[in-house]
Design a protein around this motif. Structure first.
Motif, PDB file in Angstrom:
ATOM      1  N   UNK A 177       0.835  -1.208   0.000  1.00 40.39           N
ATOM      2  CA  UNK A 177       0.000   0.000   0.000  1.00 40.39           C
ATOM      3  C   UNK A 177       0.861   1.246   0.000  1.00 40.39           C
ATOM      4  N   UNK A 178       1.929   1.211   0.797  1.00 40.30           N
ATOM      5  CA  UNK A 178       2.809   2.379   0.869  1.00 40.30           C
ATOM      6  C   UNK A 178       3.491   2.631  -0.474  1.00 40.30           C
ATOM      7  N   UNK A 179       3.948   1.548  -1.130  1.00 36.53           N
ATOM      8  CA  UNK A 179       4.610   1.693  -2.429  1.00 36.53           C
ATOM      9  C   UNK A 179       3.644   2.230  -3.472  1.00 36.53           C
ATOM     10  N   UNK A 180       2.444   1.662  -3.502  1.00 32.82           N
ATOM     11  CA  UNK A 180       1.440   2.110  -4.461  1.00 32.82           C
ATOM     12  C   UNK A 180       1.090   3.580  -4.254  1.00 32.82           C
ATOM     13  N   UNK A 181       0.953   3.960  -2.991  1.00 34.52           N
ATOM     14  CA  UNK A 181       0.628   5.350  -2.684  1.00 34.52           C
ATOM     15  C   UNK A 181       1.742   6.289  -3.143  1.00 34.52           C
ATOM     16  N   UNK A 182       3.001   5.848  -2.974  1.00 30.53           N
ATOM     17  CA  UNK A 182       4.133   6.677  -3.399  1.00 30.53           C
ATOM     18  C   UNK A 182       4.134   6.863  -4.913  1.00 30.53           C
ATOM     19  N   UNK A 183       3.912   5.772  -5.662  1.00 33.13           N
ATOM     20  CA  UNK A 183       3.922   5.852  -7.129  1.00 33.13           C
ATOM     21  C   UNK A 183       2.811   6.772  -7.628  1.00 33.13           C
ATOM     22  N   UNK A 184       1.624   6.640  -7.048  1.00 28.75           N
ATOM     23  CA  UNK A 184       0.514   7.510  -7.462  1.00 28.75           C
ATOM     24  C   UNK A 184       0.831   8.963  -7.157  1.00 28.75           C
ATOM     25  N   UNK A 185       1.475   9.189  -6.017  1.00 25.77           N
ATOM     26  CA  UNK A 185       1.853  10.550  -5.677  1.00 25.77           C
ATOM     27  C   UNK A 185       2.843  11.138  -6.670  1.00 25.77           C
ATOM     28  N   UNK A 186       3.783  10.312  -7.148  1.00 24.48           N
ATOM     29  CA  UNK A 186       4.745  10.780  -8.141  1.00 24.48           C
ATOM     30  C   UNK A 186       4.055  11.110  -9.464  1.00 24.48           C
ATOM     31  N   UNK A 187       3.129  10.250  -9.885  1.00 20.18           N
ATOM     32  CA  UNK A 187       2.395  10.536 -11.130  1.00 20.18           C
ATOM     33  C   UNK A 187       1.528  11.786 -10.981  1.00 20.18           C
ATOM     34  N   UNK A 188       0.978  11.989  -9.783  1.00 24.32           N
ATOM     35  CA  UNK A 188       0.153  13.189  -9.567  1.00 24.32           C
ATOM     36  C   UNK A 188       1.012  14.449  -9.711  1.00 24.32           C
ATOM     37  N   UNK A 189       2.218  14.403  -9.162  1.00 29.69           N
ATOM     38  CA  UNK A 189       3.109  15.557  -9.290  1.00 29.69           C
ATOM     39  C   UNK A 189       3.510  15.776 -10.750  1.00 29.69           C
ATOM     40  N   UNK A 190       3.730  14.680 -11.493  1.00 28.52           N
ATOM     41  CA  UNK A 190       4.078  14.785 -12.917  1.00 28.52           C
ATOM     42  C   UNK A 190       2.939  15.445 -13.697  1.00 28.52           C
ATOM     43  N   UNK A 191       1.705  15.028 -13.441  1.00 24.28           N
ATOM     44  CA  UNK A 191       0.544  15.609 -14.125  1.00 24.28           C
ATOM     45  C   UNK A 191       0.447  17.097 -13.827  1.00 24.28           C
ATOM     46  N   UNK A 192       0.656  17.461 -12.573  1.00 29.32           N
ATOM     47  CA  UNK A 192       0.590  18.880 -12.209  1.00 29.32           C
ATOM     48  C   UNK A 192       1.670  19.700 -12.909  1.00 29.32           C
ATOM     49  N   UNK A 193       2.851  19.097 -13.099  1.00 29.60           N
ATOM     50  CA  UNK A 193       3.933  19.807 -13.787  1.00 29.60           C
ATOM     51  C   UNK A 193       3.589  20.045 -15.259  1.00 29.60           C
ATOM     52  N   UNK A 194       2.866  19.114 -15.857  1.00 30.63           N
ATOM     53  CA  UNK A 194       2.542  19.198 -17.281  1.00 30.63           C
ATOM     54  C   UNK A 194       1.220  19.936 -17.555  1.00 30.63           C
ATOM     55  N   UNK A 195       0.545  20.404 -16.546  1.00 33.96           N
ATOM     56  CA  UNK A 195      -0.796  20.983 -16.688  1.00 33.96           C
ATOM     57  C   UNK A 195      -0.706  22.495 -16.865  1.00 33.96           C
ATOM     58  N   UNK A 196      -1.346  22.999 -17.928  1.00 31.91           N
ATOM     59  CA  UNK A 196      -1.467  24.434 -18.180  1.00 31.91           C
ATOM     60  C   UNK A 196      -2.927  24.811 -17.974  1.00 31.91           C
ATOM     61  N   UNK A 197      -3.233  25.319 -16.794  1.00 29.47           N
ATOM     62  CA  UNK A 197      -4.629  25.577 -16.462  1.00 29.47           C
ATOM     63  C   UNK A 197      -5.229  26.715 -17.275  1.00 29.47           C
ATOM     64  N   UNK A 198      -4.430  27.716 -17.622  1.00 33.81           N
ATOM     65  CA  UNK A 198      -4.973  28.840 -18.378  1.00 33.81           C
ATOM     66  C   UNK A 198      -5.405  28.409 -19.776  1.00 33.81           C
ATOM     67  N   UNK A 199      -4.679  27.483 -20.384  1.00 34.02           N
ATOM     68  CA  UNK A 199      -5.043  26.992 -21.717  1.00 34.02           C
ATOM     69  C   UNK A 199      -5.867  25.717 -21.647  1.00 34.02           C
ATOM     70  N   UNK A 200      -6.093  25.189 -20.437  1.00 34.10           N
ATOM     71  CA  UNK A 200      -6.810  23.928 -20.242  1.00 34.10           C
ATOM     72  C   UNK A 200      -6.148  22.808 -21.047  1.00 34.10           C
TER      73      UNK A 200
END
Length: 606
Positions: free
Chosen positions: A117-140
């Motif tokens: 569970x801890x490993x899975x949670x860590x991986x999801x957290x890393x992907x969440x941070x990656x998505x946030x880095x690639x997200x341009x909210x002003x241009x959607x």
């Protein structure tokens, strides 16, 4: 007489014997077991316990639980087992590894469920941070291009879908995380991710059902069924407006087989809401019947027929017109015939870019330049050479989904790089020595730092070889005087190019910049209503057939049919069908024709 041989032992008997020898099955219990087929209905019969012929054979498991000791109670057996484990006594069980903890489950993961569970949670957290880095909210806009090459992904040892060792579920995780973003995602680019099957992105329509723009450029989709995983049917991506598939074997194979219409038709069938495919407008194949309007028409208001100011001639100020004329009279012939020679006129740090505007201007649609039989070569023109290109392709920033990398790749710096890029563009022919009204030039000086430069724009047209179709263009130059001893001056140029921007457009007549009053849509129609004698049948027989067909149509419908025939080239039967399908609304019928003209057979035209 030969006696019948005894039947071979069944698989069930062999298995039972093996279990008895291992001490894992009681002999009398096995004897009591009966096959399902022994009684109708498959119910096992019950029999009274038979007396054992032999005493019970101790089993290995009894040694663990303490049942092998006579008179041992349940409590004492449990205590004995705990003592054996506590002292580290080896417990041997047939078929199990020896050790203090006995046999571990074969598929168990070291560390237990909490570690998983801890490993899975860590991986999801890393992907969440990656998505946030690639997200341009002003241009959607969510940029998911080249995930495997991303520094963050490599640093954290994440394995994206399409890479070796991937579970092919990473995109579903990313799409689910993207569904939580605000505002709602409208554009996603999955370009260059080594996607070889549509099953990899099957979660896209589930988590982003209202997606409007999608780029799959540069992947490896090969079959139509790959698109069926995300196609607009059955409620999938019903709002998709633009799709890019450039660089996928699926598209390139169809174009390589000279079947672009089949490719576009298959895509349109799968995505009914699609308006733009590979940066080109997609036709809607239907003469839609209009629905009755429930709105109240606004009262007619006076409308202007021309713009308040008139179109002026070329604007040249602060510069000698001879310099501009000499520059163009030398530049364009070299651009048409010997582009490598232009290396002398570009500054060593000059910039060049080009973009393609595939939209057909309203004036050109009304005039029918792209469907007229008088200009048959217009239908042979293709945009793929301008949009893709081996040196980055079109730099249309409004439709560019490649981010900073794409912007950098399509901006060419330095004379050598510029000449290499323009040499790869389609062949052209500019008639600069012909009719001067086909070109419009504006030029004026601008200050750049401590020096004075010259800004020049030219609008015109050229013939694209070898199909001999006509395109319009706009070109902007930033020029500077060529210094003495410079490469440009030594080769006879009075100026050198600091910046060059080229825009290639669908052809529209030079009437657009003709000096004089500028008409507006509410003014006189661009094409006057013609009589049957003015329509374009090829011979007298066809003329007579046209007049006969028109004679059976009453007014005012006859006038509308005549206008459709003239403005679209459709024959009478198809003109009537087009008008009927659009409620005899002339402008709506013309617009509908423009959408479907590429799908009509030759016999639909005059």
């Amino acid at each position: 007489m030969l006696s019948s041989p005894s039947p071979a032992p069944s698989g069930r008997s062999i298995a039972a014997s093996a279990l008895r020898r291992a001490g894992l099955m009681e002999r009398d219990r096995d004897e009591r077991m009966r096959d399902v087929s022994d009684k109708p209905g498959g119910r096992k019969g019950t029999q009274k316990s038979r007396s054992r012929a032999h005493p019970h054979r101790p089993r290995a498991i009894d040694a663990v639980t303490g049942k092998d000791l006579p008179g041992a109670s349940n409590a004492s057996r449990a205590s004995m087992l705990a003592n054996r484990l506590a002292t580290g006594e080896s417990i041997a069980i047939r078929g199990a590894s020896k050790g203090t903890l006995g046999r571990l489950r074969r598929n168990a993961v070291s560390g237990g469920p909490s570690t998983d569970i801890a490993t899975e949670s860590r991986v999801i957290g890393l992907w969440r941070e990656f998505v946030n880095k690639r997200w341009n909210s002003s241009a959607k806009f969510l940029n998911l291009e080249r995930i495997a090459e991303d520094e963050y992904v490599r640093r954290n040892a994440l394995i994206p879908a399409g890479s070796s060792g991937s579970l092919h579920k990473e995109f579903s995780v990313i799409f689910k995380l993207a569904s939580k973003l605000t505002p709602e995602v409208e554009t996603v680019s999955l370009a260059h991710n080594n996607i070889i099957s549509g099953s990899t992105i099957i979660g896209l329509p589930r988590y982003l059902p209202k997606l409007a723009n999608l780029s799959l450029e540069g992947n490896k989709l090969r079959m139509w069924k790959d698109l069926d995983y995300i196609s607009g049917r059955r409620g999938k991506l019903e709002h998709l407006r633009e799709l890019v598939l450039v660089g996928n074997p699926l598209r390139e194979l169809e174009y390589g087989n000279h079947q672009p219409d089949r490719y576009k038709g298959e895509i349109a069938r799968r995505f009914p809401s699609l308006e733009i495919l590979d940066s080109e407008a997609i036709a809607k194949i239907a003469f839609d019947v209009p629905q009755a309007s429930t709105s109240t028409a606004a009262p007619a208001q006076p409308a202007a027929t021309t713009f308040p100011c008139e179109m002026g001639s070329s604007f040249l100020t602060g510069v000698d017109g001879g310099i501009i004329s000499n520059f163009f009279m030398r530049f364009f012939p070299l651009f048409d015939t010997q582009r490598s020679a232009l290396v002398d006129v570009y500054h060593s740090e000059a910039t060049f870019s080009f973009s393609a505007n595939t939209t057909i201007p309203a004036r050109a649609r009304i005039e029918g330049y792209h469907t007229s039989k008088e200009m048959p070569n217009q239908r042979k023109l293709e945009w793929s050479h301008w949009l893709i290109g081996i040196h980055g392709g079109s730099r249309n920033l409004n439709r560019m989904g490649g981010g900073v990398e794409k912007m950098t790749k399509t901006l060419h710096v330095g004379s050598e790089e510029i000449v290499k890029t323009i040499s790869a563009l389609p062949s052209t022919r500019h008639d600069v020595a012909g009719a001067p009204e086909k070109f419009c030039v504006d030029a004026f000086p601008v200050t750049h730092g401590d020096s004075m430069h010259l800004f020049v724009t030219v609008h015109g047209q050229f013939i694209e070889e070898p199909v001999h179709g006509i395109r319009s263009f706009d070109r902007s130059f930033m020029l500077a005087p060529a210094p003495e001893g410079s490469r440009a001056k030594q080769n006879g140029w009075d100026v050198m190019i600091l910046s060059d921007q080229l825009v290639v457009r669908a052809y529209s007549s030079h009437e657009a910049w003709k000096p004089g009053p500028m008409r507006v849509q509410a003014g006189d129609p661009l094409v006057p209503v013609a009589s049957p004698a003015q329509l374009p049948p090829a011979n007298a027989q066809a003329q007579g057939q046209l007049q006969e067909a028109l004679s059976s149509i009453p007014e005012p419908q006859r006038s509308l049919v005549m206008q459709i025939c003239q403005r679209t080239g459709l024959n009478v039967a198809f003109a009537v069908q087009c008008l009927e399908g659009n409620g005899w609304d002339l402008e709506r019928a013309i617009a509908n024709f423009e959408q479907v003209k590429g799908t009509l057979a030759r016999d639909a035209f005059l």
